[in-house]
Write a protein that holds these residues in place. Structure first.
Motif, short mmCIF file in Angstrom:
data_model
loop_
_atom_site.label_atom_id
_atom_site.label_comp_id
_atom_site.label_asym_id
_atom_site.label_seq_id
_atom_site.Cartn_x
_atom_site.Cartn_y
_atom_site.Cartn_z
N UNK A 300 0.61 -1.16 -0.02
CA UNK A 300 -0.43 0.22 0.25
C UNK A 300 0.67 1.14 -0.29
N UNK A 301 2.10 1.26 0.56
CA UNK A 301 2.79 2.54 0.79
C UNK A 301 3.63 2.61 -0.70
N UNK A 302 3.59 1.50 -1.15
CA UNK A 302 4.15 2.11 -2.93
C UNK A 302 3.38 2.07 -3.72
N UNK A 303 1.84 1.95 -3.72
CA UNK A 303 0.80 2.24 -4.25
C UNK A 303 0.75 3.37 -4.09
N UNK A 304 0.67 4.21 -3.45
CA UNK A 304 0.66 5.74 -2.48
C UNK A 304 1.72 6.81 -2.65
N UNK A 346 -2.08 -4.95 -10.64
CA UNK A 346 -3.12 -4.51 -11.25
C UNK A 346 -3.51 -3.41 -9.85
N UNK A 347 -3.21 -2.40 -9.03
CA UNK A 347 -3.80 -1.15 -8.17
C UNK A 347 -4.51 -0.56 -8.84
N UNK A 348 -4.33 -0.01 -9.81
CA UNK A 348 -4.66 1.62 -10.50
C UNK A 348 -5.85 0.75 -10.95
N UNK A 349 -6.39 -0.16 -11.63
CA UNK A 349 -8.29 0.03 -11.77
C UNK A 349 -8.86 -0.22 -10.37
N UNK A 360 -9.96 -9.91 -13.34
CA UNK A 360 -10.08 -9.07 -14.18
C UNK A 360 -9.72 -8.03 -13.96
N UNK A 361 -8.40 -7.83 -13.49
CA UNK A 361 -7.30 -6.79 -13.04
C UNK A 361 -6.83 -6.81 -14.29
N UNK A 362 -5.61 -7.44 -14.54
CA UNK A 362 -5.10 -7.86 -15.90
C UNK A 362 -5.92 -7.28 -17.26
#
Length: 434
Positions: A300-304, A346-349, A360-362
């Motif tokens: 989560x840290x690296x996502x945001x 695939x966190x952005x989606x 379905x993320x990919x």
């Protein structure tokens, strides 16, 4: 290296945040303008079948995760007896047998930690309603698996939903809210040179200590004391107080249910320690759980958190701009995809459409990249290197302006807002329509 979308359009990855230039000027920085589209336009670019939730498919993934955890647990039961046996000691010597024993425990902790994290991700899916189109199924499974991993399911679901609704908003986001220049007591430059080392010049050893502390304790600290959360909340804000500012009056009974689940876990662990010994509980369950907190915080840290990701103040923030202020990462390669259910890849989606199932993320990400282009962020950087770099590069944001980028330990950024977004008075308001 450029990453190519299905249409052949080149999408730039995140920039290297290392600043090798001997001179720095804000005027030389690339300019950034927030994305202009409405959420309905972005959703229309993604095929409808990718939003369909399949309860049986979700249950199959959960069953597979639980089976892997049970197999690992069963194999681990043989570690100590095998390497403490007379035959192993004769073959390997006492020292060799001990080294082999603890090497096997390290392998167990690595894989069981990843499997436990995958199970936690299933609970996270339930919290968003992405696991099943039946809310009661989501809540039952989410409550059980999150409670088993020391997460107050309903309480965290509520605050996490608010995080998604307000991501990258300086005023309203729930977690990873950047510190400002004034928060750190750093005076404005105003044409004067600032000795940033005086304010931010920690030694590498101290920085490493603080980073390790973050990785192991940040999630419990967030739940208990709102660490890294919204700074405008009252001092004792936490996820266990039914009267907390995090919850409405109608949600208090859900907080109490979450607390009862955690009390059950306390009693269960105490019983297990009395039955099998504290050392066994720590080896089989405690350290893999600690790995969950590490992986979850790291992901989560690296996502945001990245120098290239914008944060917004209210006049220009909207949901879709906040959703785009996240980054997909190649997290542990195949292990991250297989064990962690693509939660990092695939966190952005997921931020655009939280109810979309992870499987379905990919495919959905390919359509998202085609539509939003350069506003999609992706990084191939090795994640442990990214963790160290971002922890050093993302220190604070400015007190003024409505589009903000992190500055490093020298007060330098790698992007700047376009002219109309640089000062509060000149900001262009965001559309309130999603």
């Amino acid at each position: 290296m450029l990453h190519t979308s299905p249409t052949g359009n080149s999408i730039p990855p995140l920039r290297d945040t290392g600043n090798t230039s001997t001179t720095y000027s804000e005027d030389d920085l690339p300019e950034f303008s927030p994305m202009p589209w409405k959420l309905q336009e972005i959703r229309a670019a993604i095929p409808p079948h990718l939003f369909v939730r399949d309860t049986k498919r979700g249950l199959a993934w959960l069953a597979f995760d639980l089976l892997m955890a049970a197999v690992c647990w069963k194999i681990a039961l043989y570690i100590d007896p095998s390497f403490k046996s007379p035959g192993a000691i004769r073959l390997l010597s006492p020292l060799g047998a001990s080294i082999a024993q603890w090497a096997c425990w390290l392998v167990y902790w690595w894989f069981q930690g990843l499997i436990f994290t995958g199970i936690w991700v299933i609970g996270h899916e339930c919290g968003h309603g992405a696991f099943s189109d039946r809310q009661w199924v989501c809540d039952v499974i989410g409550f059980v698996v999150h409670t088993l991993l020391w997460t107050p399911y309903f309480s965290w679901r509520i605050s996490h939903h608010r995080h998604h609704c307000n991501h990258a908003s300086m005023e309203r986001d729930e977690v990873y809210v950047p510190k400002t220049r004034s928060d750190l007591g750093i005076p404005p430059e105003n044409g004067h040179k600032i000795d940033y080392d005086e304010y931010l010049g920690d030694t590498p050893i101290y920085t490493l200590f603080m980073l390790v502390r973050q990785q192991l304790l940040a999630f419990p600290a967030y739940l208990l004391w709102n660490v890294s959360g919204q700074k405008d909340y009252p001092k004792w804000t936490n996820h266990f107080d039914p009267n907390s500012i995090l919850f409405t009056r109608e949600q208090r009974h859900l907080v109490i249910m979450s607390n009862l689940g955690i009390l059950f876990m306390i009693a269960s662990v105490r019983f297990a320690c009395n039955m099998w010994g504290a050392a066994s509980v720590v080896k089989f369950y405690g350290i893999p759980w600690l790995c969950v907190t590490h992986w979850f915080i790291m992901i989560t840290y690296l996502h945001h958190t990245d120098p290239e990701l914008p944060h917004y103040r209210q006049p220009v923030w909207n949901f879709q701009r906040g959703a785009a202020a996240t980054v997909d990462r190649n997290f542990l390669g195949w292990m991250g995809r297989f064990f962690l259910h693509d939660v990092a890849h695939y966190h952005v989606i997921h931020h655009f459409f939280p109810k979309m199932p992870f499987y379905h993320g990919a495919e959905a990400t390919q359509y998202l990249k085609m539509f939003i282009g350069e506003h999609y962020h992706y990084s191939e950087k090795p994640v442990f290197q990214a963790l160290w770099n971002n922890y050093n590069e993302c220190q604070f944001v400015e007190d003024t302006g409505n589009v903000l980028f992190y500055r490093n330990r020298k007060g330098q950024a790698i992007l700047r807002p376009a002219p109309q977004y640089r000062e509060d008075a000149d900001a262009v308001p965001a559309s309130s329509e999603k």
